[in-house]
Design a protein around this motif. Structure first.
Motif, mmCIF file in Angstrom:
data_model
loop_
_atom_site.group_PDB
_atom_site.id
_atom_site.type_symbol
_atom_site.label_atom_id
_atom_site.label_comp_id
_atom_site.label_asym_id
_atom_site.label_seq_id
_atom_site.Cartn_x
_atom_site.Cartn_y
_atom_site.Cartn_z
ATOM 1 N N LYS A 39 0.647 -1.131 -0.105
ATOM 2 C CA LYS A 39 0.029 -0.083 -0.005
ATOM 3 C C LYS A 39 0.602 1.192 0.067
ATOM 4 O O LYS A 39 0.370 2.378 -0.178
ATOM 5 N N PRO A 44 3.067 2.623 -2.223
ATOM 6 C CA PRO A 44 3.234 3.480 -3.323
ATOM 7 C C PRO A 44 2.047 4.333 -3.323
ATOM 8 O O PRO A 44 2.175 5.381 -3.736
ATOM 9 N N GLU A 45 0.720 3.863 -3.282
ATOM 10 C CA GLU A 45 -0.330 4.529 -3.447
ATOM 11 C C GLU A 45 -0.495 5.792 -2.295
ATOM 12 O O GLU A 45 -0.885 6.940 -2.720
ATOM 13 N N ARG A 46 0.073 5.401 -0.876
ATOM 14 C CA ARG A 46 -0.122 6.461 -0.154
ATOM 15 C C ARG A 46 0.872 7.569 -0.384
ATOM 16 O O ARG A 46 0.738 8.731 -0.194
ATOM 17 N N ALA A 82 2.134 8.276 -3.229
ATOM 18 C CA ALA A 82 1.631 9.034 -4.521
ATOM 19 C C ALA A 82 0.642 10.189 -4.055
ATOM 20 O O ALA A 82 0.630 11.285 -4.704
ATOM 21 N N GLN A 83 -0.426 9.776 -3.195
ATOM 22 C CA GLN A 83 -1.345 10.955 -2.739
ATOM 23 C C GLN A 83 -0.432 11.896 -1.906
ATOM 24 O O GLN A 83 -0.987 13.014 -2.111
ATOM 25 N N ALA A 95 9.018 4.088 -3.121
ATOM 26 C CA ALA A 95 7.878 3.179 -2.822
ATOM 27 C C ALA A 95 7.910 1.830 -3.105
ATOM 28 O O ALA A 95 7.225 0.912 -2.441
ATOM 29 N N LYS A 96 9.081 1.291 -3.506
ATOM 30 C CA LYS A 96 9.275 -0.107 -3.889
ATOM 31 C C LYS A 96 10.647 -0.631 -3.637
ATOM 32 O O LYS A 96 11.482 -0.197 -4.468
#
Length: 382
Positions: free
Chosen positions: A37, A39-41, A43-44, A65-66
């Motif tokens: 989760k 990467p999504e957080r 990115a936001q 992110a990874k």
């Protein structure tokens, strides 16, 4: 990539033993794919511009992110934590307005320097025992230590976005060792914040738009450390006497009742950084600043940003005697310093005296931003 030869269980026992020997308080293991989760957080966070001027957050997004993008060969991630718990509530200092509040983590040696060498020692033992490759990271690399620490079971990310530990509260430094060794992951920790919002309510600048989300642009740590320009008028009064970072959200966490005082001497507060006088700090020139903060993380922001912060704190102090030192800063070569000194003097001097000072200084001032600072300070408060 070098070949691995050691039994995983024996290698884990070695890691645990070496972590204790090196002075770490917690150690656990996770996989590079354990934070799906993140990467999504992230990115936001970037999309909302919550990272402010910290451009590297956007530039290193993919690697941050990874973990497997940062280093494709990684198979396991060892996350280690070192306790830096204070021996008092750092918020007690906020009522001593003639003193300066420096964040607990920065009151002695730079933790990067303390931890990096020890992580390398452990990593070296891993390679000596099992072969393979390793990489060591402490905060400055694009590694999301806090989500990885939660995945490894060291704690959970609280509503203030920092790691919270059942045994050490919010007072932990994190580092990691990426390895090509295949190690059994530990069980992730679960969120134990419940309905508590003490950390959110403690923030002086309302930097949390919602639980688990931080707008760094409003955070005093960002404003006094990462921010390279003038501090926005909106936040100056709220900063109080905090001249480097802010501990309010960390100190408010109820889990701190289980935290122990840091046993590592290099992480315990220097006596002269516990509650230094604003008057003394205002006198620091570049050489004095570098000498006084030698080995400290404070040194990294440079003298001008530091004196900017001290001047803001002086303006919040109510101590008219500090106006003598602040007057001297009106001739400082740094625009940052002059601007902050103007604001501070406008708070400490009687209105007529400040207006007379402006009348003398404005004709000699060539910088348009400083002229604007004078004009704004001369405007009557609404």
């Amino acid at each position: 990539m070098r070949t691995l030869t050691s039994d995983p269980a024996k290698l884990r026992a070695l890691i645990d033993a070496e972590a204790v020997r090196a002075g770490f308080d917690l150690v656990a293991i996770t996989s590079p794919h354990s934070i799906p989760k993140a990467p999504e957080r992230l990115a936001q966070f970037v999309a909302d511009r919550f990272h402010g001027s910290m451009g590297w957050m956007e530039e290193t997004f993919e690697r941050r992110a990874k973990p497997s993008v940062l280093w494709p060969d990684v198979r396991s991630i060892i996350v280690l934590a070192m306790n830096y718990g204070p021996d008092h509530d750092p918020r007690d200092l906020l009522s001593l307005r003639d003193r300066a509040a420096i964040s607990v983590y920065a009151r002695n040696r730079d933790y990067h320097d303390v931890m990096k060498g020890r992580l390398k020692e452990i990593a070296g033992k891993i390679v000596a025992r099992a072969g393979g490759d390793v990489k060591v990271f402490v905060d400055t690399a694009p590694v999301m230590e806090k989500p990885l620490a939660q995945a490894a079971g060291l704690g959970w990310q609280g509503k203030h976005t920092n790691l919270v530990s059942r045994s050490h509260g919010s007072w932990l430094f994190l580092g990691s060792i990426f390895t090509t060794a295949e190690l059994e992951p530990d069980t992730p920790e679960v969120d134990r914040c419940g309905s508590c919002r003490a950390c959110l309510d403690a923030c002086p600048t309302n930097a949390f738009p919602s639980p688990y989300r931080l707008d760094a642009r409003r955070c005093i740590s960002y404003l006094t450390i990462e921010n390279k320009g003038p501090i926005s008028q909106e936040f100056r009064a709220a900063i109080g006497n905090r001249i480097y970072g802010c501990d309010d959200c960390l100190a408010a966490c109820p889990w701190n009742k289980f935290a122990q005082t840091a046993s590592e001497a290099k992480l315990a507060a220097r006596e002269d950084l516990r509650e230094p006088k604003l008057e003394d700090l205002l006198q620091l020139d570049d050489a004095g600043f570098r000498s006084f903060f030698s080995g400290s993380p404070v040194k990294r922001i440079g003298r001008d940003r530091f004196i900017r912060n001290v001047a803001i704190a002086a303006g919040n102090s109510g101590e008219a005697a500090l106006s003598v030192s602040l007057r001297g800063l009106l001739q400082d070569p740094s625009v940052l310093v002059r601007g902050a000194a103007i604001w501070a003097l406008s708070r400490l001097l009687p209105q007529a005296e400040f207006a007379a000072l402006a009348q003398m200084a404005l004709p000699e001032e060539k910088d348009s931003d400083i002229c604007a600072e004078w004009q704004q300070a001369l405007e009557p408060n609404p």
